[in-house]
Design a protein around this motif. Structure first.
Motif, PDB file in Angstrom:
ATOM      1  N   ARG A  33       0.835  -1.196   0.000  1.00 51.70           N
ATOM      2  CA  ARG A  33       0.000   0.000   0.000  1.00 51.70           C
ATOM      3  C   ARG A  33       0.877   1.256   0.000  1.00 51.70           C
ATOM      4  NH1 ARG A  33      -5.053  -1.829   0.642  1.00 51.70           N
ATOM      5  NH2 ARG A  33      -5.313  -3.857   1.620  1.00 51.70           N
ATOM      6  N   TYR A  34       0.297   2.357  -0.450  1.00 51.74           N
ATOM      7  CA  TYR A  34       1.036   3.622  -0.473  1.00 51.74           C
ATOM      8  C   TYR A  34       1.565   3.981   0.910  1.00 51.74           C
ATOM      9  CZ  TYR A  34       0.118   4.828  -5.308  1.00 51.74           C
ATOM     10  OH  TYR A  34       0.116   4.842  -6.687  1.00 51.74           O
ATOM     11  N   GLY A  35       0.789   3.691   1.954  1.00 55.38           N
ATOM     12  CA  GLY A  35       1.210   4.003   3.314  1.00 55.38           C
ATOM     13  C   GLY A  35       2.419   3.210   3.775  1.00 55.38           C
ATOM     14  N   ASP A  36       2.717   2.095   3.108  1.00 55.57           N
ATOM     15  CA  ASP A  36       3.880   1.269   3.445  1.00 55.57           C
ATOM     16  C   ASP A  36       5.139   1.713   2.703  1.00 55.57           C
ATOM     17  OD1 ASP A  36       2.151  -0.359   4.945  1.00 55.57           O
ATOM     18  OD2 ASP A  36       1.738  -1.644   3.210  1.00 55.57           O
ATOM     19  N   SER A  37       4.985   2.623   1.770  1.00 51.98           N
ATOM     20  CA  SER A  37       6.102   3.028   0.918  1.00 51.98           C
ATOM     21  C   SER A  37       6.661   4.384   1.352  1.00 51.98           C
ATOM     22  CB  SER A  37       5.631   3.128  -0.539  1.00 51.98           C
ATOM     23  OG  SER A  37       4.935   4.337  -0.750  1.00 51.98           O
ATOM     24  N   PRO A  38       7.833   4.739   0.836  1.00 51.63           N
ATOM     25  CA  PRO A  38       8.376   6.060   1.132  1.00 51.63           C
ATOM     26  C   PRO A  38       7.691   7.179   0.336  1.00 51.63           C
ATOM     27  CG  PRO A  38       9.910   4.809  -0.223  1.00 51.63           C
ATOM     28  CD  PRO A  38       8.785   3.894   0.125  1.00 51.63           C
ATOM     29  N   GLU A  39       6.765   6.800  -0.591  1.00 54.58           N
ATOM     30  CA  GLU A  39       6.034   7.808  -1.360  1.00 54.58           C
ATOM     31  C   GLU A  39       5.191   8.658  -0.417  1.00 54.58           C
ATOM     32  OE1 GLU A  39       5.833   8.750  -4.613  1.00 54.58           O
ATOM     33  OE2 GLU A  39       7.498   7.382  -4.960  1.00 54.58           O
ATOM     34  N   LYS A  40       5.244   9.945  -0.580  1.00 51.00           N
ATOM     35  CA  LYS A  40       4.431  10.846   0.233  1.00 51.00           C
ATOM     36  C   LYS A  40       2.979  10.753  -0.244  1.00 51.00           C
ATOM     37  CE  LYS A  40       4.060  15.610   1.746  1.00 51.00           C
ATOM     38  NZ  LYS A  40       4.568  16.956   1.643  1.00 51.00           N
ATOM     39  N   THR A  41       2.073  10.547   0.704  1.00 48.48           N
ATOM     40  CA  THR A  41       0.661  10.450   0.368  1.00 48.48           C
ATOM     41  C   THR A  41      -0.170  10.969   1.532  1.00 48.48           C
ATOM     42  OG1 THR A  41      -1.044   8.993  -0.518  1.00 48.48           O
ATOM     43  CG2 THR A  41       0.341   8.083   1.212  1.00 48.48           C
ATOM     44  N   ASP A  42      -1.420  11.254   1.282  1.00 48.00           N
ATOM     45  CA  ASP A  42      -2.285  11.742   2.351  1.00 48.00           C
ATOM     46  C   ASP A  42      -3.039  10.581   3.002  1.00 48.00           C
ATOM     47  OD1 ASP A  42      -4.392  11.096   0.641  1.00 48.00           O
ATOM     48  OD2 ASP A  42      -4.777  13.161   0.078  1.00 48.00           O
ATOM     49  N   GLU A  43      -3.788  10.906   4.028  1.00 53.52           N
ATOM     50  CA  GLU A  43      -4.518   9.894   4.810  1.00 53.52           C
ATOM     51  C   GLU A  43      -5.474   9.082   3.942  1.00 53.52           C
ATOM     52  OE1 GLU A  43      -5.182   7.781   8.228  1.00 53.52           O
ATOM     53  OE2 GLU A  43      -3.700   9.364   7.940  1.00 53.52           O
ATOM     54  N   GLU A  44      -6.163   9.746   3.028  1.00 48.73           N
ATOM     55  CA  GLU A  44      -7.148   9.083   2.175  1.00 48.73           C
ATOM     56  C   GLU A  44      -6.503   8.027   1.274  1.00 48.73           C
ATOM     57  OE1 GLU A  44     -10.101  10.091  -1.588  1.00 48.73           O
ATOM     58  OE2 GLU A  44      -8.980  11.710  -0.650  1.00 48.73           O
ATOM     59  N   TRP A  45      -5.308   8.286   0.776  1.00 48.53           N
ATOM     60  CA  TRP A  45      -4.690   7.427  -0.234  1.00 48.53           C
ATOM     61  C   TRP A  45      -3.747   6.383   0.364  1.00 48.53           C
ATOM     62  CZ3 TRP A  45      -7.248   7.727  -4.530  1.00 48.53           C
ATOM     63  CH2 TRP A  45      -6.776   7.106  -5.683  1.00 48.53           C
ATOM     64  N   LYS A  46      -3.414   6.466   1.647  1.00 45.10           N
ATOM     65  CA  LYS A  46      -2.402   5.573   2.212  1.00 45.10           C
ATOM     66  C   LYS A  46      -2.821   4.100   2.199  1.00 45.10           C
ATOM     67  CE  LYS A  46      -3.340   5.704   7.173  1.00 45.10           C
ATOM     68  NZ  LYS A  46      -2.804   6.065   8.474  1.00 45.10           N
ATOM     69  N   HIS A  47      -4.126   3.828   2.112  1.00 38.49           N
ATOM     70  CA  HIS A  47      -4.601   2.444   2.080  1.00 38.49           C
ATOM     71  C   HIS A  47      -4.764   1.914   0.653  1.00 38.49           C
ATOM     72  CE1 HIS A  47      -5.130   2.449   6.366  1.00 38.49           C
ATOM     73  NE2 HIS A  47      -5.832   3.570   6.276  1.00 38.49           N
ATOM     74  N   LYS A  48      -4.527   2.745  -0.331  1.00 35.26           N
ATOM     75  CA  LYS A  48      -4.627   2.312  -1.731  1.00 35.26           C
ATOM     76  C   LYS A  48      -3.417   1.452  -2.091  1.00 35.26           C
ATOM     77  CE  LYS A  48      -8.383   4.660  -2.354  1.00 35.26           C
ATOM     78  NZ  LYS A  48      -9.661   3.982  -2.485  1.00 35.26           N
ATOM     79  N   ILE A  49      -3.574   0.652  -3.135  1.00 33.13           N
ATOM     80  CA  ILE A  49      -2.532  -0.300  -3.532  1.00 33.13           C
ATOM     81  C   ILE A  49      -1.501   0.375  -4.429  1.00 33.13           C
ATOM     82  CG2 ILE A  49      -2.064  -2.433  -4.785  1.00 33.13           C
ATOM     83  CD1 ILE A  49      -4.820  -3.430  -3.862  1.00 33.13           C
ATOM     84  N   ILE A  50      -0.240   0.326  -4.001  1.00 35.67           N
ATOM     85  CA  ILE A  50       0.851   0.847  -4.832  1.00 35.67           C
ATOM     86  C   ILE A  50       1.385  -0.250  -5.759  1.00 35.67           C
ATOM     87  CG2 ILE A  50       2.723   0.408  -3.175  1.00 35.67           C
ATOM     88  CD1 ILE A  50       3.895   3.161  -4.082  1.00 35.67           C
TER      89      ILE A  50
END
Length: 134
Positions: A33-50
């Motif tokens: 998920r985006y939240g697991d990566s070093p990519e900067k993301t907001d709260e809404e997108w952190k659970h989306k699949i990277i």
């Protein structure tokens, strides 16, 4: 060398991944998920699949959500083609994949010695399913 299709969606990749897993009888090998990566993301997108990897048979399909705000563009004339192991499997998978989608060509015996059908699934992805008769 081997080619692996990579499908990118606008925020619904997890729904797509789970639908394909069930319809194709697949196994999710990886899901980040985006939240697991070093990519900067907001709260809404952190659970989306990277990035994810779905295996079914000898096939690998990769699926992700684009970066927040990513818009899919014209896909040209791309279709995913799957060779099935049996006529029964062809009908089972075709019926599951067509749920909520659009059947372009129902499964039928074709002149080239196969049962074949085409559809666009409920996510707008085009598929061809083939079972060679012999």
């Amino acid at each position: 060398m081997k080619m692996n299709p990579y499908l990118i969606f606008e925020g619904n990749a997890e729904e797509v991944l789970n639908f394909y897993k069930d319809a194709l009888g697949g196994v999710i090998l990886m899901l980040s998920r985006y939240g697991d990566s070093p990519e900067k993301t907001d709260e809404e997108w952190k659970h989306k699949i990277i990035h994810s990897r779905l295996q079914f048979g000898d096939n690998l399909l990769m699926i992700s959500d684009g970066f927040k705000g990513y818009k899919t563009e014209g896909k040209g004339n791309i279709q995913l083609s799957v060779e099935m192991d049996s006529e029964e499997q062809l009908h089972e998978v075709f019926n599951k994949m067509s749920e909520g989608g659009n059947v372009k060509m129902p499964v039928a015996k074709q002149f080239w010695g196969a049962h074949f059908g085409m559809l666009t699934d409920k996510f707008g992805v085009d598929w061809m399913f083939n079972y060679s008769l012999g």
